[in-house]
Design a protein around this motif. Structure first.
Motif, short mmCIF file in Angstrom:
data_model
loop_
_atom_site.label_atom_id
_atom_site.label_comp_id
_atom_site.label_asym_id
_atom_site.label_seq_id
_atom_site.Cartn_x
_atom_site.Cartn_y
_atom_site.Cartn_z
N THR A 104 0.81 -1.23 0.00
CA THR A 104 0.00 0.00 0.00
C THR A 104 0.84 1.28 0.00
OG1 THR A 104 -0.11 0.22 2.42
CG2 THR A 104 -1.72 -1.23 1.38
N ASN A 112 -2.87 3.14 -1.09
CA ASN A 112 -3.96 3.86 -0.42
C ASN A 112 -5.27 3.08 -0.32
OD1 ASN A 112 -3.02 6.13 0.76
ND2 ASN A 112 -3.49 7.53 -0.92
N GLU A 114 -6.16 1.92 2.17
CA GLU A 114 -6.63 2.29 3.52
C GLU A 114 -7.89 3.15 3.49
OE1 GLU A 114 -3.52 2.66 2.44
OE2 GLU A 114 -2.13 1.71 3.83
N HIS A 115 -8.18 3.78 2.35
CA HIS A 115 -9.37 4.63 2.26
C HIS A 115 -10.66 3.82 2.18
CE1 HIS A 115 -7.57 8.64 1.77
NE2 HIS A 115 -6.54 7.96 1.31
N ILE A 121 -6.05 -0.44 8.63
CA ILE A 121 -4.72 -0.27 9.21
C ILE A 121 -3.84 -1.34 8.60
CG2 ILE A 121 -3.33 -0.46 11.31
CD1 ILE A 121 -4.83 2.15 11.17
N TYR B 111 2.74 3.79 8.96
CA TYR B 111 2.26 4.49 7.76
C TYR B 111 0.73 4.44 7.66
CZ TYR B 111 1.31 5.20 2.75
OH TYR B 111 0.81 5.62 1.55
N ASN B 112 0.16 5.61 7.46
CA ASN B 112 -1.29 5.75 7.24
C ASN B 112 -2.14 5.43 8.47
OD1 ASN B 112 -1.77 6.94 4.83
ND2 ASN B 112 -2.11 5.05 3.65
N ILE B 113 -1.58 5.59 9.68
CA ILE B 113 -2.40 5.42 10.89
C ILE B 113 -3.47 6.51 10.95
CG2 ILE B 113 -1.03 6.87 12.45
CD1 ILE B 113 -1.46 4.79 14.64
N HIS B 115 -5.77 7.03 9.17
CA HIS B 115 -7.10 6.54 8.79
C HIS B 115 -7.91 6.02 9.97
CE1 HIS B 115 -6.81 6.81 4.37
NE2 HIS B 115 -5.52 6.72 4.60
#
Lengths: 163, 163, 163, 163
Positions: A104, A112, A114-115, A121, B111-113, B115
């Motif tokens: 990702t 992405n 994660e969206h 997570i 990374y990307n927490i 969200h």
């Protein structure tokens, strides 16, 4: 050996096989129960305490729906949602969340992702829960320590089901 | 010296100890009050005015629930939510939001927490609020200036509690 | 009286009128400032304290965006959102939230309008804020006491702007 | 009796007082712990099993943040969120959710308050958790049975803390 005897043997063999199946099925876990979930929560919590880490632990079933949860005293408030999302993410894609995270990153094949699903997570700490047959019947997510600690605590919980 | 005198001394010693305890407790802040929150908001606002910056200032308590907020005239409308999310993020993980952001970059361990928890803000401007004992009792988030200004204004507010 | 004199008088009258206007405009409040918001928050808080009620107080500007907020110690956690939503609702429709609630009941002409705008609150405690010219420049929402107390505390805040 | 003896008695009296204080503090619960939460979850679950009801049980702390959760096997999936929202609602307003619901009916003084706080549940099954001093330190929410059963199971959990 006449036909009758052959038939008798077949019936006995069938009954025996059925009996054997039932016994085997009683030992494996087709569906994650609340007793399983509690057992795993407590095994993870014990592992966390031995490692001197404060974590949140969440367990979801095969339907990715919350089955059990605990937040250890003084652990991060932000880890409530992270632990639950790690468990859901691991079951959504039947994968270790850390493995998913490798894909990702910017330039990654599922950059992405994660969206989706109200927020995923994708760093370590979420792992699928498998029964003795290797079938995935849920997932466990842990948050509060380092990512290595979280993953290790999650695995300790998942493995406790097989004992 | 008779028993009565001994008793008197004990009572005095007890009262003195109790008084000492009470006094000590009165000087530290176990729970963030609305007076604390207002004091910090005004200290941050004053710091912002001296720096000629227009900001939004949000304060959450130990449960990460909003305690106080102000938006300075002509500051960004988008900073309302950023300031509140900075305060919540700082309390969710008991960390300077900028420090958290160092770990959430591409390739970072979390990374990307962002969200999780309905959206986190992981650049500078959110800091935990500690009482005189060093215990975290809330957090303050500031948005509207540069990230250095936001952090500096947040710290000015948090520190004002200790005066 | 010749033309020149007439012109002179006109110019003087015009200047005088302009001057008068400027003076009047300096005394009224075209836009709700953060100082206004703080003043109203403190007036409402004082009114609440005199009435021995614990409330949350929220103020939004003409754009229905949060301008200031305070949660009194030991007041309801659930009142954070209710106070903010009361203020927004009062400005969204330029109305006392209690008045709006009379129309949203089953069979009412705007039944269940609460489903819009991310959730409205349509019982008393939210009132528009007007400047001295009667122009609505924001709204104040109060939650934590009875609906009569909430409304009374909100009005005390709104009225303090006119002093 | 000399000064030394007097001093000894004072020290002993002081230690005894301190001990007494510590003991008293150990018996009451100022903050809801994960052990408390587990104890209550298990007490509620046992009560549900004795009543032959399948429920979801959620516990939040004083900050209305999730502390523990369990979903009994074969209980409703929709009850996950209902149980959590009942617990949050009970803490948001320090009230039995059923009592709140009496006020939110059409024509009620806080009609449609359910639209706040991301959704409230205002029928029975959520109750505040009090410590031995009567201070509210969290709340428990139960969903899955009839509203009478849910409330009874929630109360059984909350009361187990006092044993």
């Amino acid at each position: 050996m006449n036909l009758l005897n052959t038939l008798k043997i077949c019936v006995i063999a069938f009954l025996f096989t059925s009996l054997l199946n039932t016994t085997t099925q009683a030992q494996i876990t087709p569906v994650l129960t609340h007793d399983d979930a509690l057992k795993m929560i407590l095994a993870s919590k014990k592992h966390a305490e031995l490692s001197d880490v404060l974590v949140n632990i969440a367990i979801v079933d095969a339907g990715a729906n919350l089955k059990a949860f605990i937040r250890m005293d003084d652990s991060y408030l932000g880890s409530i949602d992270v632990a639950i999302k790690k468990a859901k993410t691991a079951r959504y894609f039947n994968i270790d969340t850390g493995k998913l995270g490798e894909l990702t990153q910017p330039g990654g094949i599922i950059y992405n992702i994660e969206h989706s699903n109200g927020g995923l997570i994708t760093f370590p700490g979420g792992v699928p829960i498998k029964n003795k047959n290797g079938k995935i019947i849920g997932a466990i997510g842990v948050s509060g320590g380092t990512i290595e600690q979280d993953k290790s605590i999650a695995l300790a919980g998942a493995k406790s089901l097989l004992n």
